[in-house]
Each structure stands twice: as structure tokens, then as C-alpha cells.
Enzyme design. Structure first.
Site, PDB file in Angstrom:
ATOM      1  N   SER A 143       0.852  -1.191   0.000  1.00  0.00           N
ATOM      2  CA  SER A 143       0.000   0.000   0.000  1.00  0.00           C
ATOM      3  C   SER A 143       0.881   1.232   0.000  1.00  0.00           C
ATOM      4  CB  SER A 143      -0.879   0.003   1.264  1.00  0.00           C
ATOM      5  OG  SER A 143      -1.545   1.234   1.448  1.00  0.00           O
ATOM      6  N   TYR A 156      -3.627  -0.199  10.651  1.00  0.00           N
ATOM      7  CA  TYR A 156      -3.457  -0.560   9.244  1.00  0.00           C
ATOM      8  C   TYR A 156      -2.084  -0.146   8.706  1.00  0.00           C
ATOM      9  CZ  TYR A 156      -4.526  -0.936   4.246  1.00  0.00           C
ATOM     10  OH  TYR A 156      -4.505  -1.275   2.912  1.00  0.00           O
TER      11      TYR A 156
END
Length: 275
Positions: A143, A156
Site C-alpha cells: 500500500s 493498518y
């Protein structure tokens, strides 16, 4: 002729969102695809739409036996495994540390890291013997949050930093037989779900929360827009010199940085202290 003709791939979290888009693109490029997902209804839909090009396994990425079963069913259907794509993930609703209740912090951490990090490791472990046989490759969904802050919350973002470390470590351990790389998307419109401890809601990554003007490319992407790097990394012919690499597909966010400082956590602490 496609970039993945005669290739066999296993994709976790392939029933929806980015995983579904990657699966569809792989099939279009000539691959046969095994799909592992928790949701049997989503798997039935994908199977009905893509037919004999896919085989589906309902399973939990945090369970090594489910991962082994997904590998076995893919190999039984298509004869081999060339690429493992670790993609299944959960989100934290952009939760900041001051906003998390102490009594569910450990539970949320364990659940999110179990899916986002341990799930990749278990899938890699299950797939490794078959990938050694074919001299194959692994591709992990990292990501933009693997390289900076503000790509999620306090759970996260560290989990995606861990994925970047996993890519590099496995690339080191498994060379020269198995290549290991990653793709780091920016904003993806998907139905990525929260951890159960944070409510388990789906659809939390919404276009309503995305401002394209914060990114140099000023585009609002679809999940399909991110599939090209996965095809590249799954193609031995087109990425054979690459291992330990993470392709950043972040709409240019990394060259601009964060345009505005998020002061919500500071304000929360201040408000909490004042009361």
C-alpha cells in the site's frame, strides 16, 4: 496472446474489490486462477462469470489448513502453481490511537495483523513447495501506507509497513528460486472491511472520502486501474530481473506528500485533557 498464457495463479481475497479485479485481469491475460475468499456467495458469483478459468476455495487466510487446501485445489484443477498473490486484507477505519478504546486495542491489533501480515505468511508457506517446483513468484498487495503515514490508521499503516518488510525478507530468503515482489496501490474504491472488533462494516473505503486534487494525477481510479503491475510481476518473461521490489502505484502521492496535516488526534487529546 496474453502476458500470462499457461500460467496458474492463486489469489487470496479474490472474491471482491482489488482481488476480484486482479483475478479478472489475469484471466484476460491467459491465466488460470485459483481464488480463496471467506465469502461463498462472492465466490459463486465469480465462478459463474469466469467459468472454467477459475477454481474457488472458501477459506480463512489466517488458517494454515485452509491455505494448504486452496493450494491443493488450485493444483488439482490446473496441474501446477506459478504465482501466489497475497491480497486479502482488512482495514481499521482510519482509527487514531487516542480514539481506540483500551479494552479492544489488543483484539483489533491481533485481528488486523493476523489477516494483513500473518495471512500473507501462511499463504506463502502453503504455496512455497509448488512455487519451488515451477520456479515461480509471489506478489503481495502492499500500500502507499507501506511507505508513509495517513494511508489508514494506527493499526493498518504498521501492518502495511510489515508487508514491505515481508516482501524484502522473503525475496532474500527464497532467491534465486522464487521471486517475491509487491504492488503498493494508493486509494482503491473497494469494500474492504473493518476488523470485527471495530464493527466489521464493509464498504468503508468510499469514493466520498477521496479527493483526487490531493494527488498529482488528479484521477479517481477504479480497482481495475491497478491490475497492470500485478500482471507485470506475475509474468516471468517481463519481470525476471525483479525481486524484493514494490511497485508504487499511488497516483503520485509519494512525490507530493500530504497536503494538509491531520490534527484530529491532537485535538482529541487536547479535548480529552480539558475535560
Amino acid at each position: 496472446m496474453g502476458w500470462l498464457d499457461n500460467q496458474v495463479v492463486l489469489v487470496t481475497g479474490g472474491g471482491s474489490g482489488l482481488g476480484r479485479a486482479v483475478t479478472e485481469r489475469f484471466v484476460a491475460e491467459g491465466a488460470s486462477v485459483g481464488i480463496m475468499d471467506l465469502d461463498e456467495d462472492r465466490l459463486e458469483t465469480v465462478q459463474s462469470e469466469l467459468g472454467e478459468s477459475v477454481v474457488t476455495t472458501a477459506g480463512d487466510v489466517t488458517d494454515i489448513d485452509d491455505n494448504k487446501r486452496a493450494v491443493a485445489e488450485t493444483v488439482d484443477a490446473f496441474g501446477k502453481l506459478d504465482t501466489f498473490v497475497g491480497n486479502a486484507g482488512v482495514f481499521d477505519q482510519n482509527a487514531a490511537l487516542p480514539e481506540l478504546a483500551p479494552d479492544n486495542l489488543a483484539e483489533s491489533f491481533t485481528e488486523l495483523f493476523s489477516v494483513n501480515v500473518l495471512g500473507y505468511m501462511l499463504g506463502a508457506k502453503a504455496a512455497l513447495p509448488e512455487l519451488v517446483e515451477t520456479g515461480g513468484q509471489m506478489v503481495f498487495t502492499a500500500s502507499q501506507a507501506s511507505f508513509g503515514s495517513d494511508g489508514g490508521g494506527v493499526l493498518y499503516v504498521p501492518s502495511k509497513h510489515a508487508v514491505a518488510g515481508l516482501v524484502r525478507q522473503l525475496a532474500f530468503e527464497l532467491a534465486p528460486t522464487v521471486r517475491v515482489n509487491g504492488v503498493a496501490p494508493g486509494y482503491v474504491p473497494t469494500d474492504l472491511s473493518d476488523t470485527d472488533a471495530l464493527g466489521g462494516d464493509r464498504g468503508v473505503v468510499s469514493p466520498d472520502t477521496f479527493d483526487p486534487e490531493n494527488h498529482p494525477l488528479e484521477m479517481t481510479p477504479t480497482a481495475a486501474d491497478y491490475t497492470g503491475p500485478y500482471v507485470l510481476l506475475a509474468s516471468p518473461e517481463n519481470s525476471s530481473p525483479m525481486t524484493g521490489s514494490i511497485v508504487r502505484a499511488d497516483l503520485g502521492r509519494s512525490v507530493r506528500g500530504i497536503s494538509e496535516v491531520n490534527r484530529s488526534a491532537v485535538e482529541y487529546i487536547t479535548d480529552d485533557t480539558d475535560t
